[in-house]
Design a protein around this motif. Structure first.
Motif, mmCIF file in Angstrom:
data_model
loop_
_atom_site.group_PDB
_atom_site.id
_atom_site.type_symbol
_atom_site.label_atom_id
_atom_site.label_comp_id
_atom_site.label_asym_id
_atom_site.label_seq_id
_atom_site.Cartn_x
_atom_site.Cartn_y
_atom_site.Cartn_z
ATOM 1 N N PRO A 52 11.601 106.675 -5.458
ATOM 2 C CA PRO A 52 11.911 106.597 -4.238
ATOM 3 C C PRO A 52 11.331 105.434 -3.437
ATOM 4 N N VAL A 53 9.850 106.300 -4.161
ATOM 5 C CA VAL A 53 8.950 105.469 -4.014
ATOM 6 C C VAL A 53 8.360 104.130 -4.702
ATOM 7 N N ARG A 54 9.312 104.080 -5.539
ATOM 8 C CA ARG A 54 8.984 102.862 -6.536
ATOM 9 C C ARG A 54 9.965 102.285 -6.006
ATOM 10 N N VAL A 55 11.077 102.767 -5.929
ATOM 11 C CA VAL A 55 11.894 101.714 -4.770
ATOM 12 C C VAL A 55 11.381 101.157 -3.561
ATOM 13 N N GLY A 56 10.677 101.713 -2.508
ATOM 14 C CA GLY A 56 10.541 101.631 -1.395
ATOM 15 C C GLY A 56 9.531 100.727 -1.568
ATOM 16 N N LEU A 57 8.365 100.951 -2.902
ATOM 17 C CA LEU A 57 7.806 99.739 -2.863
ATOM 18 C C LEU A 57 7.997 98.530 -3.726
ATOM 19 N N ILE A 58 9.034 98.054 -4.687
ATOM 20 C CA ILE A 58 10.043 97.066 -4.513
ATOM 21 C C ILE A 58 10.675 95.919 -3.210
ATOM 22 N N TRP A 59 11.046 97.540 -2.853
ATOM 23 C CA TRP A 59 11.661 97.003 -1.406
ATOM 24 C C TRP A 59 10.852 95.810 -0.342
ATOM 25 N N ALA A 60 9.080 96.977 -0.673
ATOM 26 C CA ALA A 60 8.011 96.058 0.738
ATOM 27 C C ALA A 60 7.266 94.667 -0.416
#
Length: 711
Positions: free
Chosen positions: A626-634
């Motif tokens: 989820p951290v990686r997905v969140g960073l992509i979205w950010a």
């Protein structure tokens, strides 16, 4: 839209389209859920690497001190040991496409039969290897569906893991087996209370549990000699040897077996399957036709889910590439366009202009619109064409008694017909068209007509701004107008492929309009259709961002949906009507190969990919990091925010509304994408859409004198 067109139009059956979309999304979500469960919800740590913790009080002494093959019956739990000088080699975690074939080749060359405890998900991915295991006389057992630790999962998942594994085995090999090895298990004396509870549940499902007596520890990859030492019995006691044919590099396992098997044979050991080693009747039997059919269905579903994820991954790459490409091209174009802002088109244009205002039930805002026009610092005449209004629009304009403002009444025939009526009555060659819910800044008309100093210019797009920008919906539309529409127009201007001069603020050369036959009513986006027709006739269409007009935007989601639905559907109609521009030359070719291609990529295909992106984002949050997905979205949001800041700076707007940009991604963006999807479905179905007139609120007042102000 004329009454003739309106009568033959029919309302699109929305439920059919949404049903199709819902079914597609449900199927996609189901495929991703299956893929996520089978590939990302199980442990990848080798069996022996798990740390054993917990109490041992509930484990019967006969089991903890007994043999590796356990029958955990409710009344009398029993276990058995291998016969003396008998070794049952067992392989866990396969089948693996690289290592399992090599292991099978080695066993065949050594004339040894082994037992393979396979993972259901791996069998589904490589059913041919599972069939080969059975065909070559080896024994096969269950190692769960996803390599889950059954002692730590709820009961429903234990049942699912066993049931799905058995079905997949039946579908892939045509056999069923009661042999089961729990992932992360070792020897009987290491069983914990939680392990024992799960073993008893598997016994209730008809399984015999097979543990080990000797661990080669090949999962550690300690070196071939160490694997051999770990696998060699100290005496003549029979052993169940744990090895692996999957889960990483198994070259040491192969090298160890190559030496170990001849060495143990020389010592008088024999090799057998688990059932033969402990003296059990042949446990593996043929599966029923129903089990085979259900197993094949599960395997096919998993294959489809893997294929769906592959397709989605490529679509995500495409969507990401399109998003980045659009950001780069629009920002670079806007930067260059801004440097050419004070380009001189020639001598100042001072000739008078005819302003045409088509009006149908515009009493809420028509007075503000007309007063803003007559306050213009450029000589104009104003023609208000009342298209059969029933709210006294024409009477209101006449009662104002403003010199230079004419009112023409006609029966309701639609906006294109009203504009054509105004064109016929126009006194001058330069014409400005403005909606009845729009107010002009004092210098807007003068700025709008300056590009006509160039005789090749046939139309000019002005800078439409949202006036009622209070509330989230107003702010989101304000952002869209500044960041989306205006950045795109700067790009279209440089590429000489402007597809739309907005109906709210547009200037035209009357002779150019007459040459193409005026406005057409065959599409719902008459402004886009008109602009494309001018481009195909060889005229250049440009953008003048200093010609500002303030328009009333929809104040409810329903009104916004109806407006954008009409815009999008009408744009699709216009693109289809003018598709021949793709193969034409000159100005028409620029429209086709540049403008229409841009619209197709970024305003049709990219929105169609949006649901896939959003569904995969949820998939990533649940099953991936989820951290990686969140960073992509950010990162995506940062890109959008940077574009917003730059666009607002170019237009001289305050940055305040940009705080709502993250919320826009969750609500407004989805609505706009659904509009495109609905429009495409409507077009593919061959349906016609009714004209969706927006409700007027009368929120416009005296026009502002600066871009940052609000009327």
């Amino acid at each position: 839209m004329t009454r003739r067109v309106a009568r033959r139009a029919r309302q699109v059956p929305l439920r059919t389209h949404w049903l199709i979309l819902t079914v597609l999304l449900v199927c996609l979500s189901g495929a991703l859920l299956l893929n996520g469960y089978t590939h990302h919800l199980y442990g990848t740590t080798p069996d022996g690497a798990a740390v054993v913790e917990g109490s041992h009080n509930a484990v019967p002494a006969a089991i903890s001190n007994g043999g590796p093959v356990i029958d955990a019956g409710r009344k009398d739990a029993r276990s058995v040991r291998p016969k003396a000088k008998t070794i049952a080699i067992t392989f866990d975690d396969g089948p693996d496409p690289d290592w399992t074939p090599k292991v099978l080749d080695l066993l065949r060359a050594q004339h040894v039969r082994a037992t393979f405890f396979v993972v259901g998900a791996q069998v589904a991915a490589h059913p041919d290897l599972a069939r080969r295991i059975v065909a070559e006389g080896h024994q096969i057992g269950v190692h769960t569906f996803t390599h889950a630790n059954l002692s730590t999962v709820p009961g429903w998942r234990r049942s699912l893991e066993l049931r799905q594994s058995q079905l997949i085995l039946a579908g892939a090999t045509g056999v069923s087996t009661p042999l089961f090895r729990p992932p992360y298990s070792s020897e009987p004396d290491a069983l914990t209370d939680a392990d024992w509870a799960s073993i008893k549940q598997t016994r209730d499902a008809g399984y015999l549990t097979v543990l080990t007596t000797q661990d080669s520890e090949d999962w550690r990859r300690p070196g071939t000699s160490r694997v051999i030492a770990n696998s060699t019995p100290r005496g003549t006691t029979g052993q169940v040897l744990l090895m692996h044919d999957a889960g990483g590099d198994r070259s040491q396992t192969l090298a160890a077996l190559q030496k170990l098997i001849p060495s143990l044979k020389a010592r008088g050991f024999t090799f057998a399957t688990v059932s033969d080693a402990v003296g059990l009747p042949q446990p593996v039997h043929s599966a029923s036709a129903i089990e085979r059919g259900r197993g094949l269905a599960v395997i096919e579903a998993m294959r489809l889910s893997d294929n769906a994820l592959t397709v989605i991954t490529w679509l995500l790459y495409a969507a990401g590439a399109l998003s980045v490409l659009r950001a780069l091209t629009t920002v670079m174009a806007a930067r260059r366009h801004a440097r050419e802002r004070y380009w001189s088109w020639g001598d100042p244009v001072t000739e008078p202009v005819t302003v045409i205002v088509p009006a149908y039930n515009e009493s809420a805002g028509i007075e503000a619109a007309v007063r803003s026009l007559v306050a213009s610092d450029h000589p104009i005449e104003v023609i208000v064409v009342d298209d059969g209004s029933t709210d006294g629009t024409a009477d209101l304009v006449e009662s104002m008694g403003i010199r230079g403002v004419r009112v023409i009444r006609q029966t309701n025939a639609g906006k294109p017909a009203a504009l054509n009526t105004g064109l016929q009555a126009a006194s001058f060659d330069l014409v400005v068209m403005v909606d009845g819910d729009t107010v002009f800044e004092p210098d807007a008309v003068r700025m709008l007509v300056q590009p006509f100093a160039d005789p090749s210019v046939g139309a000019v797009s002005g800078n439409a701004k949202v006036a009622n920008r209070t509330g989230l919906l107003g702010r989101w539309q304000h952002i869209e107008y500044v960041v989306g529409f205006n950045l795109d127009r700067r790009l279209f201007d440089l590429a000489e492929c402007m597809p739309t001069v907005p109906g709210a603020v547009g200037g035209f050369r009357r002779s150019a309009l007459e040459r193409i036959g005026g406005l057409s009513d065959v599409t719902l986006a008459e402004d886009t259709d008109l602009t494309m027709a001018l481009c195909r006739d060889g005229w250049r269409v440009v953008y003048e961002e200093r010609a500002r007009a303030w328009t009333e935007a929809p104040a409810s989601l329903g009104a916004l949906w109806r407006q954008r639905y009409r815009w999008c559907y009408g744009t699709l109609q216009a693109m289809w009507k003018h598709r021949g521009a793709w193969v034409q030359g000159g100005q028409a070719g620029k429209l086709g190969r540049r403008g229409l291609t841009y619209l197709l990529l970024f305003q049709v295909l990219l929105p169609l990919l949006a649901p896939v992106v959003d569904v995969f984002a949820i998939y990533g949050l649940v099953f991936l990091d989820p951290v990686r997905v969140g960073l992509i979205w950010a990162g995506f949001l940062a890109l959008q925010f940077a574009m917003g800041v730059y666009a607002f700076r170019l237009d001289g707007e305050r940055y305040g509304p940009l705080w709502s940009l993250p919320l826009q991604q969750f609500v407004y963006r989805q609505l706009m994408y659904l509009v495109v999807i609905q429009s495409v479905f409507t077009a593919l179905a061959g349906s016609r859409l009714r004209w969706q007139r927006m409700e007027r609120y009368g929120s416009l007042g005296v026009p502002p004198r600066s871009a940052g102000a609000t009327p």
